[in-house]
Design a protein around this motif. Sequence first.
Motif, short mmCIF file in Angstrom:
data_model
loop_
_atom_site.label_atom_id
_atom_site.label_comp_id
_atom_site.label_asym_id
_atom_site.label_seq_id
_atom_site.Cartn_x
_atom_site.Cartn_y
_atom_site.Cartn_z
N SER A 109 0.80 -1.14 -0.06
CA SER A 109 -0.05 0.04 -0.01
C SER A 109 0.78 1.36 -0.09
CB SER A 109 -0.74 -0.04 1.16
OG SER A 109 -0.26 0.53 2.41
N PRO A 110 0.55 2.12 -0.38
CA PRO A 110 1.30 3.57 -0.47
C PRO A 110 1.67 4.01 0.90
CG PRO A 110 -0.61 3.84 -2.24
CD PRO A 110 -0.73 2.47 -1.44
N GLY A 111 0.74 3.74 1.56
CA GLY A 111 1.14 4.40 2.98
C GLY A 111 2.00 3.55 3.75
N LEU A 112 2.09 2.40 3.67
CA LEU A 112 3.10 1.50 4.05
C LEU A 112 4.41 1.62 3.35
CD1 LEU A 112 1.34 -2.07 4.71
CD2 LEU A 112 2.38 -0.40 6.40
N GLY A 143 5.37 4.36 1.98
CA GLY A 143 6.03 5.65 2.49
C GLY A 143 6.28 5.59 4.09
N LEU A 144 5.85 4.81 4.80
CA LEU A 144 6.20 4.66 6.37
C LEU A 144 7.49 3.81 6.23
CD1 LEU A 144 5.60 4.97 9.08
CD2 LEU A 144 4.25 2.84 9.10
#
Length: 189
Positions: free
Chosen positions: A8-11, A13-14
């Motif tokens: 996922s884009p969020g993971l 980026g994290l």
Amino acid sequence: MVTDRGLSPGLFGLALSAAGAGALVGTLASTRLAERLGYGRAFAAALLLSTGTPLLIAALPGSGGALAAGLAGVQFTAGIGLGVANVLSVTLRQVVIPRGNLARSNGGYRVLIYGALPLGSALGGVLGHAAGSRVGVAVGTAGFAVSAVPMLTRRIRGLRTPQQARTDPAGATPTETAPAGGPPTAVRR
């Protein structure tokens, strides 16, 4: 990672942000590491850590949280090396380069580094599109690792302090002269 591996884009980026946390740790530990290992060895180790660890990215298994954790671990570790290498590299340049040439040297350094980034990114994109993202990442990280090789010479690794880099090629260290009637002073290069 997002398109081909389903992260996922969020993971994603994290996981990438872990490099910044690692860089902070490396920056804070850089002088102690240089004192403990010697300046040159600490610099070489930091370069190997920052440029060698990303070689693992193409081989990371899994998907989702496991892939994000693996990527975060690689990014954090490489970030530590980058933080140490940046501090030691800037210090080395400030010690070796004559004061009047520091701005010019810093400008040239930035042009080379930041000028190479878009070119490497474009080449990586073309290679990734033609041969697959894992191949593109593997080739890109291998090129990144090879960039550290010129700094791994015996002369660099043998530096105990950054001031030792101020020797001329014949090995003489221009540190002190004794002017007539006065205390020793530093020689300017």
